[in-house]
Motif scaffolding. Structure first.
Motif, PDB file in Angstrom:
ATOM      1  N   LYS A 202     -16.420  -2.240  22.546  1.00  0.00           N
ATOM      2  CA  LYS A 202     -16.117  -3.671  22.671  1.00  0.00           C
ATOM      3  C   LYS A 202     -16.585  -4.424  21.424  1.00  0.00           C
ATOM      4  CE  LYS A 202     -16.288  -3.945  27.738  1.00  0.00           C
ATOM      5  NZ  LYS A 202     -17.033  -4.478  28.916  1.00  0.00           N
TER       6      LYS A 202
ATOM      7  N   ASP B 286     -24.340   2.139  24.734  1.00  0.00           N
ATOM      8  CA  ASP B 286     -23.459   3.259  25.078  1.00  0.00           C
ATOM      9  C   ASP B 286     -22.059   3.064  24.507  1.00  0.00           C
ATOM     10  OD1 ASP B 286     -22.328   1.316  26.698  1.00  0.00           O
ATOM     11  OD2 ASP B 286     -22.909   2.262  28.594  1.00  0.00           O
ATOM     12  N   ASP B 287     -21.177   4.022  24.821  1.00  0.00           N
ATOM     13  CA  ASP B 287     -19.818   4.015  24.278  1.00  0.00           C
ATOM     14  C   ASP B 287     -19.067   2.729  24.601  1.00  0.00           C
ATOM     15  OD1 ASP B 287     -20.424   6.601  23.547  1.00  0.00           O
ATOM     16  OD2 ASP B 287     -19.152   7.554  25.058  1.00  0.00           O
ATOM     17  N   THR B 288     -19.123   2.301  25.860  1.00  0.00           N
ATOM     18  CA  THR B 288     -18.320   1.157  26.304  1.00  0.00           C
ATOM     19  C   THR B 288     -18.670  -0.113  25.545  1.00  0.00           C
ATOM     20  OG1 THR B 288     -18.103   2.124  28.525  1.00  0.00           O
ATOM     21  CG2 THR B 288     -17.663  -0.240  28.299  1.00  0.00           C
ATOM     22  N   THR B 289     -19.955  -0.415  25.476  1.00  0.00           N
ATOM     23  CA  THR B 289     -20.392  -1.628  24.776  1.00  0.00           C
ATOM     24  C   THR B 289     -20.097  -1.526  23.288  1.00  0.00           C
ATOM     25  OG1 THR B 289     -22.143  -1.958  26.415  1.00  0.00           O
ATOM     26  CG2 THR B 289     -22.375  -3.109  24.312  1.00  0.00           C
TER      27      THR B 289
ATOM     28  N   GLY C 126     -17.309   9.635  22.712  1.00  0.00           N
ATOM     29  CA  GLY C 126     -17.288   8.282  22.183  1.00  0.00           C
ATOM     30  C   GLY C 126     -16.918   8.232  20.716  1.00  0.00           C
TER      31      GLY C 126
ATOM     32  N   GLN D 120     -13.306   8.298  20.423  1.00  0.00           N
ATOM     33  CA  GLN D 120     -12.724   6.989  20.727  1.00  0.00           C
ATOM     34  C   GLN D 120     -12.892   6.016  19.568  1.00  0.00           C
ATOM     35  OE1 GLN D 120     -15.099   6.523  24.321  1.00  0.00           O
ATOM     36  NE2 GLN D 120     -13.296   6.790  25.619  1.00  0.00           N
TER      37      GLN D 120
END
Length: 340
Positions: free
Chosen positions: A258, A252-255, A298, A301
């Motif tokens: 990072k 997903d976007d978060t991983t 995402g 971002q």
């Protein structure tokens, strides 16, 4: 943002695509241009037709033998009694050092990695102008220090120096990076396509003057399968100048963001002063290939994060296939970059 595109790129209209033993319509369709063009306009892009820089910048990374093949193979193939309407190989050498055959069928197997890069009467010229779009984009960022977008279609990052593959014929991102290098820059290629940029990796694998980094779905069970693993770090002079960051399916976007930070650390450590982004939008959660799960937000971002590098940046279009979100994903990426 300045953008580059030539209408002749739409002439490549492949019909066949074989995957998992099944024949289906080719997903790399000219309709992609319509949607991507709309997405770029919505992001405020101002399009120009690329200049013709000639074959030189293309030949800087592709062999004369391969370019001759691309220019002539369709005509030669058409002379074969009973041949299909597109050049699609059915036999391949075991190694690049195996003998080079005289026949059109044998050469197709040598220069086409898979069945996902059928060649039509218009393929070479469409790919040529796709590459010229990337070249003009590279020249623009070299001159201005700003950012640009190249609507390069057909895409390029699966094309090696002497081999097509995965919808790709000329490696637009690699051509652009080399164009920047000969103008005195120290370029990096950041590949964010859902598929590993195996052609780009192969093109620069033994070189230390272009840094290549790719975030992609883990190739252990995903195309291109044989390339894109974390242990592939470069070879010879290029050892340490290739970075692969494979991600689990459904990331997903978060991983993803990072992991992107890890890519940025290496890009900065390389001393990069011009960036080529191999912009695949097929990491989206609704893309037909279903590799990763990046949202439209995402992508914005991701664009904003890339802007944080504060480098002259060329976005070169790679994947991203027909879905209702395709145009919006491009708009989100370019807008996120511009606003940051």
């Amino acid at each position: 943002m300045k953008a580059f595109f030539d209408a002749r790129q739409a002439a490549h209209d492949p019909k066949h695509f074989m995957a998992n033993g099944a024949l289906s319509p080719n997903p790399e369709q000219p309709e992609r241009i319509t949607r991507l063009h709309a997405g770029a306009l919505a992001a405020g892009c101002a399009f120009e037709t690329p200049l013709d820089a000639g074959i030189g910048p293309i030949a800087a990374v592709h062999t004369p033998q391969y370019l001759t093949f691309l220019q002539n193979i369709y005509t030669r193939w058409s002379r074969i009694e009973g041949a299909g309407e597109e050049v699609i190989p059915n036999v391949h050498p075991a190694n690049r050092t195996d003998s080079y055959p005289l026949s059109a069928v044998g050469q197709a197997g040598y220069h086409q990695a898979d069945t996902a890069c059928p060649i039509t009467a218009d393929t070479y010229h469409a790919a040529y102008w796709s590459a010229q779009s990337a070249i003009s984009g590279a020249d623009y960022i070299a001159k201005t220090g700003k950012a640009a977008y190249a609507l390069s279609r057909p895409p390029g990052h699966h094309a090696f120096g002497d081999m097509a593959g995965g919808f790709c014929f000329l490696n637009n991102s690699g051509i652009a990076a080399e164009r920047l290098r000969v103008q005195g820059f120290r370029p990096a290629i950041l590949d964010v396509d859902v598929h590993h940029g195996n052609g780009t990796q192969g093109m620069f694998y033994e070189r230390s003057d272009v840094f290549t980094v790719s975030l992609h779905a883990d190739p252990a069970r995903f195309y291109p399968f044989f390339w894109g693993h974390a242990q592939e770090r470069g070879q010879g002079l290029g050892l340490g100048y290739n970075l692969n960051l494979p991600l689990p399916r459904g990331t997903d976007d978060t991983t993803y963001l990072k992991t992107l930070d890890k890519a940025f650390e290496s890009i900065e450590a390389f001393g990069c002063n011009a960036l080529v982004v191999a912009l695949g939008l097929d990491a989206h959660i609704e893309d037909p290939f279903q590799g990763l799960a990046i949202t439209t937000t995402g992508f914005g971002q991701i664009g904003a994060a890339i802007a944080g590098l504060k480098l002259p940046t060329l976005f070169v279009q790679e994947g991203g296939y027909l879905s209702d979100a395709l145009a919006d994903n491009l708009t989100s990426t370019l807008t996120g970059f511009a606003r940051a």
